[in-house]
Design an enzyme around this catalytic site. Structure first.
Site, PDB file in Angstrom:
ATOM      1  N   TYR B 109       0.848  -1.196   0.000  1.00 43.99           N
ATOM      2  CA  TYR B 109       0.000   0.000   0.000  1.00 43.99           C
ATOM      3  C   TYR B 109       0.880   1.242   0.000  1.00 43.99           C
ATOM      4  CZ  TYR B 109      -2.917   3.785   1.782  1.00 43.99           C
ATOM      5  OH  TYR B 109      -3.556   4.996   1.931  1.00 43.99           O
ATOM      6  N   GLU B 197      -3.715   7.486  -3.840  1.00 41.50           N
ATOM      7  CA  GLU B 197      -3.687   6.240  -3.094  1.00 41.50           C
ATOM      8  C   GLU B 197      -3.552   5.074  -4.062  1.00 41.50           C
ATOM      9  OE1 GLU B 197      -5.996   5.229   0.853  1.00 41.50           O
ATOM     10  OE2 GLU B 197      -7.257   4.782  -0.864  1.00 41.50           O
TER      11      GLU B 197
END
Lengths: 334, 387
Positions: B109, B197
């Site tokens: 991530y 993101e």
């Protein structure tokens, strides 16, 4: 006294000849604020309603000894205007402009950080010390000179709080709108610190809203340092997550920045958190009455010791009344 | 502003951030064409809506033949996709992203956003890719590693190296991740993004580091200097009432309640919603009419609020500072007459000329519930709801 602006404020208006700037300059002058200069690049040498206009802030400082600036320039040029004021030696900069890119403000914030400069805003109504100076766009007439400090992220909701205070016959030392953007010059903590140190502020109202963690940081500071009564309200309990509620900074993101979290942190710090925005004024009035009652016996004793004729009988009577009231209260509570 | 995943990836590609090969398709036929162009034997068909959690809702399918690409695309286009972010009404799929399938070794991530507490951008990485990052943050916060960036110098190589090491990477994977993070930060910074993101960021068996997903949001205040990004706006993804309201310069957000409200100022608008709830109602909307509350803004506000059939009452709360309340009152009266509002209206006007305003409202012959304080306004809302 008061914080940030007072009767020694010598104000320069950046963007004085623009639509917003010219309208609010007149309003500020009418209120009694010492507007000593205006700045509009290219219009130096002209005069606006008796106020000399300069090309640069440095000229305004040099010629008119301006010590405070208020900024009304359009968003694309506002970051530049703030840094111009900072580099010209202005110590208090109040930026009204709404819609400045966050990246611009991030650069400005980090560039003036650590210097002896207070930036208030952007996207805020400004700062007013009633009876002394109004630097911003708030309606002057709802204010009353007094001893309560107000700090808020919002505009009209601040006016609401002020009106409620004035209706309770509680005046304000200074009211500061810190602004609704994600990056602002002064956070709750910075202003509450000033109110805490100000001898002429007896109580503080802080009005927060969803988004960010500034209220939690302020609560932490208050818990450790502030003895004055603090009344708090958080707007946006019914706001859905992930949506920007008008203000660029009013958004619950990743489950963070909710009203419930903020209210819990504030309650834990001893702040009197009101559920309804209609109760900000009355809650402060009760807190101040309680404080007066608590301080009254000490004052009375001091007065008796020195037996100064200056203490008027009227004042003594008020103090007595307060004492008896508090006694009744504590009895009924038990 | 939000954009689609495929648009985000187009921007990333421009800034040399590695992405899988792929392209957008508006029909099943187009999807097959895109798949043919990509080549290979495995493709991924991804529904393009402005919401996360698409996989769980059936919006992401792996196709092992061109026939499957066609079938999945046909089924997905026009379907209503419901995820935890769309709400129960879901969103209709109108665009697809067709991508090459990749050999995933690790799912990581990375996210970049503004950290308001320090007023700097912060890069966050985690080994827990592919999961809901909010959940990771709440349950195992130590698995999220953060690095704040000094805006005057931007991301420094040591910071990217540190983050890549924290992800447990070495060799060519480490090297590619450093390059990825550096490019991603540049893309974020140069486009005035408010969020970038990548979840998951994948490391392939071949050592490539790719953005398998891309969620990029932009700072609305900075769109004026990025016209090419402003063009990515997809009005189909927005609430039609909100789009309509924005045409009148009204800041409107639709909610699910029964009491509509019209307020000047965002903070007071939120506080008014809260007071509706305390009064026993549910706010039907957020509506900030801004500084100039005149006849036109009030009339437009009524139009927007009344298009929502759930609204049983309206609360107007205006604090007139610079704007005069009697003028606002006249605006409310005229707008009410012209738009034939039949549901109860509670009006609270405070500030300059508030007394004159109340008189105007009371003498109008219209059925207003006039309140003077916020407290009284709340009580009147409770009253009209009880009828």
């Amino acid at each position: 006294m008061s914080i940030l602006v007072n009767n020694k404020t010598r104000l320069v208006v950046q963007g004085i000849t623009g639509g917003e700037g010219s309208f609010h300059s007149l309003q500020m002058i009418e209120y009694g604020t010492k507007v000593v200069a205006g700045v509009t690049p290219g219009k130096g040498g002209t005069v606006f309603e008796g106020v000399p206009v300069f090309n640069t802030v440095a000229d305004a400082v040099k010629n008119q000894k301006a010590n405070t600036s208020v900024i009304f320039v359009p968003p694309a040029f506002a970051a530049d205007a703030i840094l111009e004021a900072a580099n010209a030696g202005i110590k208090v900069i109040i930026c009204i402009t709404e819609g400045i890119p966050a990246a611009d403000m991030m650069n400005v914030y980090n560039s003036i950080k650590g210097k002896d400069i207070t930036l208030v805003g952007p996207n805020c109504p400004g700062v007013i010390s009633p009876g002394q100076a109004k630097v911003g766009i708030m309606p002057g007439f709802i204010h009353k000179k007094g001893r309560i400090g107000v700090v808020s992220r919002s505009g009209t909701l601040t006016y609401e709080a002020v009106k409620q205070l004035t209706d309770q016959n509680l005046g304000q030392s200074t009211c500061v709108g810190i602004g609704g953007d994600p990056v602002i010059g002064s956070k709750f903590v910075d202003i509450i610190k000033l109110f805490n140190e100000d001898k002429d502020t007896d109580g503080i109202i802080m009005i927060g809203e969803i988004g960010g963690t500034a209220e939690e940081e302020a609560a932490e500071f208050i818990k450790k340092n502030v003895k004055k009564p603090v009344v708090g309200f958080i707007a946006g309990r019914t706001a859905p997550p992930g949506r920007r509620m008008g203000h660029a900074g009013a958004i619950i993101s990743g489950g963070k920045g909710t009203a419930a979290e903020k209210m819990a942190a504030m309650k834990k710090a001893g702040i009197m958190v009101v559920e309804s925005p209609a109760e900000m004024g009355i809650t402060m009035a009760k807190a101040i009455a309680k404080l007066k009652a608590k301080n009254a016996p000490a004052k009375k004793a001091a007065a008796q010791k020195t037996t100064q004729p200056k203490t008027t009988p009227k004042k003594k009577a008020v103090a007595k009344k307060a004492v008896s009231k508090s006694k009744i209260k504590s009895k009924t509570k038990k | 502003m939000k954009i689609h995943e495929y648009q985000g990836k187009q921007i990333l590609h421009k800034y040399n951030v590695s992405i899988p090969m792929g392209g957008v398709a508006f029909s099943a036929e187009e999807a097959v064409e895109v798949a043919k162009k990509i080549g290979g034997e495995v493709w991924v068909v991804k529904a393009q809506i402005h919401a996360g959690g698409r996989g769980k809702g059936g919006g992401v399918k792996v196709a092992k033949s061109l026939h499957e690409v066609y079938e999945y695309s046909k089924a997905m286009l026009g379907m209503t996709l419901i995820t935890h972010q769309t709400g129960p009404e879901g969103k209709i799929v109108k665009r697809l992203l067709i991508e090459q399938g990749v050999n995933i070794e690790k799912e990581l991530y990375v996210g970049i956003t503004l950290d308001r507490a320090v007023s700097k951008n912060v890069i966050m990485v985690s080994t827990e890719g592919g999961m809901e990052i909010e959940k990771v943050a709440a349950e195992t916060p130590e698995k999220i590693i953060k690095e704040a960036v000094d805006p005057s110098v931007g991301i420094m190589p040591y910071q990217a190296r540190k983050l890549a090491f924290a992800l447990g990477l070495s060799g060519v994977q480490h090297k590619n991740t450093v390059k990825f993070l550096t490019s991603l930060y540049k893309a974020y910074e140069k486009t005035d993004a408010s969020l970038a993101e990548i979840n998951p960021l994948v490391v392939t068996k071949e050592g490539d580091v790719l953005a398998l997903d891309a969620k990029i949001n932009f700072d609305d205040n900075a769109l004026y200097r990025h016209p090419e990004i402003a063009e990515y706006r997809d009005i189909d993804e927005e609430d039609p009432l909100e789009v309509e309201a924005s045409k009148y310069n009204l800041n409107y957000i639709k909610l699910d309640g029964n009491v509509g409200c019209m307020v000047n100022g965002a903070g007071l608008a939120m506080a008014t919603m809260d007071i509706i709830k305390l009064a026993g109602g549910e706010p039907a909307n957020f509506l900030d009419v801004g500084g100039g509350a005149n006849k036109e803004t009030v009339a437009n506000g009524f139009k927007i609020i009344l298009s929502d059939p759930n609204v049983k009452a309206i609360l107007i709360n205006i604090f007139g500072g610079i704007v005069r309340c009697d003028r606002v009152a006249q605006g409310v009266i005229d707008a009410t007459r012209e738009t034939h509002v039949s549901i109860p209206i509670v009006v609270r006007l405070e500030g300059t000329n508030a007394t004159e305003a109340s008189e105007l409202l009371e003498k109008s012959g219209l059925n207003f519930e006039v309140a003077h304080s916020l407290q009284e306004a709340a009580a009147k809302v409770t009253g009209v709801l009880a009828r």
